[in-house]
Design an enzyme around this catalytic site. Sequence first.
Site, mmCIF file in Angstrom:
data_model
loop_
_atom_site.group_PDB
_atom_site.id
_atom_site.type_symbol
_atom_site.label_atom_id
_atom_site.label_comp_id
_atom_site.label_asym_id
_atom_site.label_seq_id
_atom_site.Cartn_x
_atom_site.Cartn_y
_atom_site.Cartn_z
ATOM 1 N N GLN A 40 0.841 -37.373 -41.955
ATOM 2 C CA GLN A 40 0.742 -37.920 -43.300
ATOM 3 C C GLN A 40 -0.174 -39.141 -43.397
ATOM 4 O O GLN A 40 -0.615 -39.472 -44.487
ATOM 5 C CB GLN A 40 2.142 -38.253 -43.828
ATOM 6 C CG GLN A 40 2.998 -36.999 -43.998
ATOM 7 C CD GLN A 40 4.400 -37.315 -44.503
ATOM 8 O OE1 GLN A 40 5.288 -37.619 -43.700
ATOM 9 N NE2 GLN A 40 4.599 -37.261 -45.794
ATOM 10 N N HIS A 78 -6.355 -25.743 -43.835
ATOM 11 C CA HIS A 78 -7.750 -25.285 -43.770
ATOM 12 C C HIS A 78 -7.886 -23.821 -44.164
ATOM 13 O O HIS A 78 -8.878 -23.424 -44.758
ATOM 14 C CB HIS A 78 -8.322 -25.504 -42.362
ATOM 15 C CG HIS A 78 -8.450 -26.964 -42.010
ATOM 16 N ND1 HIS A 78 -8.516 -27.435 -40.726
ATOM 17 C CD2 HIS A 78 -8.510 -28.067 -42.803
ATOM 18 C CE1 HIS A 78 -8.616 -28.760 -40.727
ATOM 19 N NE2 HIS A 78 -8.605 -29.155 -41.985
ATOM 20 N N ASP A 84 -6.882 -34.343 -43.312
ATOM 21 C CA ASP A 84 -8.014 -34.545 -42.395
ATOM 22 C C ASP A 84 -8.329 -36.028 -42.198
ATOM 23 O O ASP A 84 -8.642 -36.466 -41.094
ATOM 24 C CB ASP A 84 -9.282 -33.845 -42.922
ATOM 25 C CG ASP A 84 -9.197 -32.329 -42.780
ATOM 26 O OD1 ASP A 84 -8.150 -31.826 -42.315
ATOM 27 O OD2 ASP A 84 -10.179 -31.649 -43.134
ATOM 28 N N ARG A 130 8.902 -47.295 -38.182
ATOM 29 C CA ARG A 130 9.172 -45.916 -37.799
ATOM 30 C C ARG A 130 7.887 -45.112 -38.010
ATOM 31 O O ARG A 130 7.404 -44.989 -39.139
ATOM 32 C CB ARG A 130 10.308 -45.329 -38.647
ATOM 33 C CG ARG A 130 10.545 -43.889 -38.300
ATOM 34 C CD ARG A 130 11.674 -43.201 -39.053
ATOM 35 N NE ARG A 130 11.637 -41.803 -38.666
ATOM 36 C CZ ARG A 130 11.804 -40.774 -39.476
ATOM 37 N NH1 ARG A 130 12.094 -40.955 -40.751
ATOM 38 N NH2 ARG A 130 11.706 -39.540 -39.039
ATOM 39 N N HIS A 167 7.536 -34.775 -35.987
ATOM 40 C CA HIS A 167 7.690 -34.827 -37.450
ATOM 41 C C HIS A 167 6.851 -33.699 -38.061
ATOM 42 O O HIS A 167 5.841 -33.934 -38.714
ATOM 43 C CB HIS A 167 7.269 -36.206 -37.973
ATOM 44 C CG HIS A 167 7.735 -36.518 -39.371
ATOM 45 N ND1 HIS A 167 8.480 -37.646 -39.697
ATOM 46 C CD2 HIS A 167 7.568 -35.870 -40.557
ATOM 47 C CE1 HIS A 167 8.742 -37.676 -40.995
ATOM 48 N NE2 HIS A 167 8.180 -36.607 -41.545
ATOM 49 N N ASN A 204 12.484 -34.982 -36.794
ATOM 50 C CA ASN A 204 12.705 -35.376 -38.174
ATOM 51 C C ASN A 204 13.123 -34.161 -38.994
ATOM 52 O O ASN A 204 12.406 -33.163 -39.043
ATOM 53 C CB ASN A 204 11.426 -35.948 -38.790
ATOM 54 C CG ASN A 204 11.637 -36.331 -40.253
ATOM 55 O OD1 ASN A 204 12.401 -37.245 -40.550
ATOM 56 N ND2 ASN A 204 11.017 -35.616 -41.183
ATOM 57 N N GLU A 205 14.288 -34.237 -39.598
ATOM 58 C CA GLU A 205 14.736 -33.268 -40.602
ATOM 59 C C GLU A 205 14.585 -31.809 -40.195
ATOM 60 O O GLU A 205 13.802 -31.061 -40.808
ATOM 61 C CB GLU A 205 13.979 -33.492 -41.909
ATOM 62 C CG GLU A 205 14.181 -34.850 -42.514
ATOM 63 C CD GLU A 205 13.635 -34.942 -43.939
ATOM 64 O OE1 GLU A 205 12.956 -34.012 -44.395
ATOM 65 O OE2 GLU A 205 13.910 -35.951 -44.597
ATOM 66 N N ASN A 233 18.274 -39.431 -43.288
ATOM 67 C CA ASN A 233 17.389 -39.603 -44.438
ATOM 68 C C ASN A 233 18.149 -39.234 -45.708
ATOM 69 O O ASN A 233 18.849 -38.224 -45.735
ATOM 70 C CB ASN A 233 16.170 -38.684 -44.354
ATOM 71 C CG ASN A 233 15.243 -39.052 -43.215
ATOM 72 O OD1 ASN A 233 15.403 -40.085 -42.575
ATOM 73 N ND2 ASN A 233 14.253 -38.205 -42.968
ATOM 74 N N TYR A 289 17.657 -39.394 -50.183
ATOM 75 C CA TYR A 289 16.856 -39.787 -51.339
ATOM 76 C C TYR A 289 17.596 -39.684 -52.665
ATOM 77 O O TYR A 289 17.392 -40.480 -53.561
ATOM 78 C CB TYR A 289 15.598 -38.914 -51.441
ATOM 79 C CG TYR A 289 14.561 -39.224 -50.392
ATOM 80 C CD1 TYR A 289 14.579 -38.597 -49.145
ATOM 81 C CD2 TYR A 289 13.553 -40.148 -50.643
ATOM 82 C CE1 TYR A 289 13.615 -38.881 -48.182
ATOM 83 C CE2 TYR A 289 12.580 -40.436 -49.692
ATOM 84 C CZ TYR A 289 12.625 -39.798 -48.461
ATOM 85 O OH TYR A 289 11.678 -40.088 -47.515
ATOM 86 N N GLU A 315 15.051 -42.934 -43.646
ATOM 87 C CA GLU A 315 14.168 -42.799 -44.819
ATOM 88 C C GLU A 315 14.981 -42.950 -46.084
ATOM 89 O O GLU A 315 16.088 -42.414 -46.191
ATOM 90 C CB GLU A 315 13.504 -41.412 -44.888
ATOM 91 C CG GLU A 315 12.339 -41.214 -43.978
ATOM 92 C CD GLU A 315 11.750 -39.808 -44.091
ATOM 93 O OE1 GLU A 315 11.781 -39.199 -45.189
ATOM 94 O OE2 GLU A 315 11.272 -39.313 -43.060
#
Length: 486
Positions: free
Chosen positions: A40, A60, A73, A98, A143, A187-188, A321, A323, A390
């Site tokens: 990310q 791509h 990219d 993190r 991740h 992660n998750e 995590n 939200y 998170e």
Amino acid sequence: MSLRGFIFCCLFAISIAQNETNNKLFPEDFLFGAATSAYQVEGAWNEDGKGENIWDRYTHTHPEIVVNNDNGDVACDSYHKYKEDVAMLKELGVDFYRFSLSWSRILPTGFVNKINLPGVTYYKNLIKELKDNGIEPLTTIFHWDLPQPLQDLGGWKSEFVVEAYVEYARLCFELFGDDVKYWLTFNEPKQICPIVSGILSPGIGEYICGHHILKAHARAWHIYDQEFRATQNGKVSITIDSNWQEPASDSDEDIAAAERSLQFTYGWYANAIYNSDYPEIMKTRIAERSLAEGFNRSRLPSFTDEEISYISGTFDFMGTNMYTSYLVEAMDEVPIGDPNYNYDLGVKTYQPDDWEACTAPWLRLTPWGIRKFLNWLKETYNNPAIIITENGVVDDGSTLEDDQRVRYYRDYLSNVRSAIEDGVNVIGYTAWSLMDNFEWQYGYTQKYGLFHVDFDDINRTRTPKTSVAYYKKVVETHCLVDTCEE
Ligand code: PNW
């Protein structure tokens, strides 16, 4: 009114009363941090010997899967700008950062046959820069960015990939473990499995994928425990995510549906690690439905007794995590004959229109949900030490005055503080995200950053939003309001 109805109303009243910000200090040793992940933010997708991963391949070859055909990219160009990132963390005053390691940057083939030294150097430099500035690294080993050669071998549906992961994890401990004291293996997993395996075999592939991830996590924890803990003295866990699942009514069916939903989302991964084996409700429901569908055995793989005890207890803290929240209703008729995780779970979830929305379609602001969720974790998993790895909210990038984010952090942290008063052992909190970044299928349209990033500018200039000042003050004072009580 039934007793249950009375309790439901009381809980509802408590959630309304929670609108006032908690004015108690956070404990002195409470840790505050901010987070990102490799794909990310790093960019430099093919620089200095990095191998191709599934997100490189995916974006791509199928640019249309991401809004505006965007990809990672270049992203925030953190591969070249990590010193600026650390300066931002320093500005926030956080205790830890993190971030995740890009497997393909360290091992371009996915295997340990070829170690890419410039990739290793990049992370060594990042970690050194953090330590020099008094910031602890909290490092996620995986991740989501699986090396493409491993996807070509079947990805997480293959036992082979477990072996490759275990070797990669050992190498990470070896290379970076003298300086990294907090590790997350994955992660998750809940987000990984449907994406990578759902396409080919719904209702089967994701359970196999999950099974392998649990084994890979446990192997990595045991390797750390046996080979590294004595000399490196760090802590290893996994990050599992769930939204809070609130019963839509006080009916027994909806209350059971909400609990089932938590067990199928969080418990799927957490139960084997923090208790033992898969949750009972998953085992019985999937087995019954599989037989009714004409299978000879459950679509949910089973662990041997030996595996159950090997996986149980493979944590040194709990990474979580969170939200948002959903209302949950029982589904009356769940069709048989079409193997499918959602049918196995058998609930209807939704977010009412009067819950405050943000730019992300799935995320409404429910600060009260984090307090309930933390209490549920405490009750269900025997009060582990929890780091919220998170938590955050989205803006559309139209202004630097992100007042909604300030409120989001204040109100969620207020409920975290109240959960500590409830007796939940929360030891740390992580804001997602340090800066705007590549938000998977939403590309650069959904911005979670404390810092704004200008993606039209070749320099990827970073600018603090209003929330930086607020979070900085919270980190410094351990207090959410102007003055706090002890
Ligand atoms: C997490 N949901 O993903 C990831 O760990 C991050 O990489 C990501 O940027 C962040 O949250 C924001 O999305 C999630 O639908 C994606 O419940 C979706 C959900 C939860 C977490």
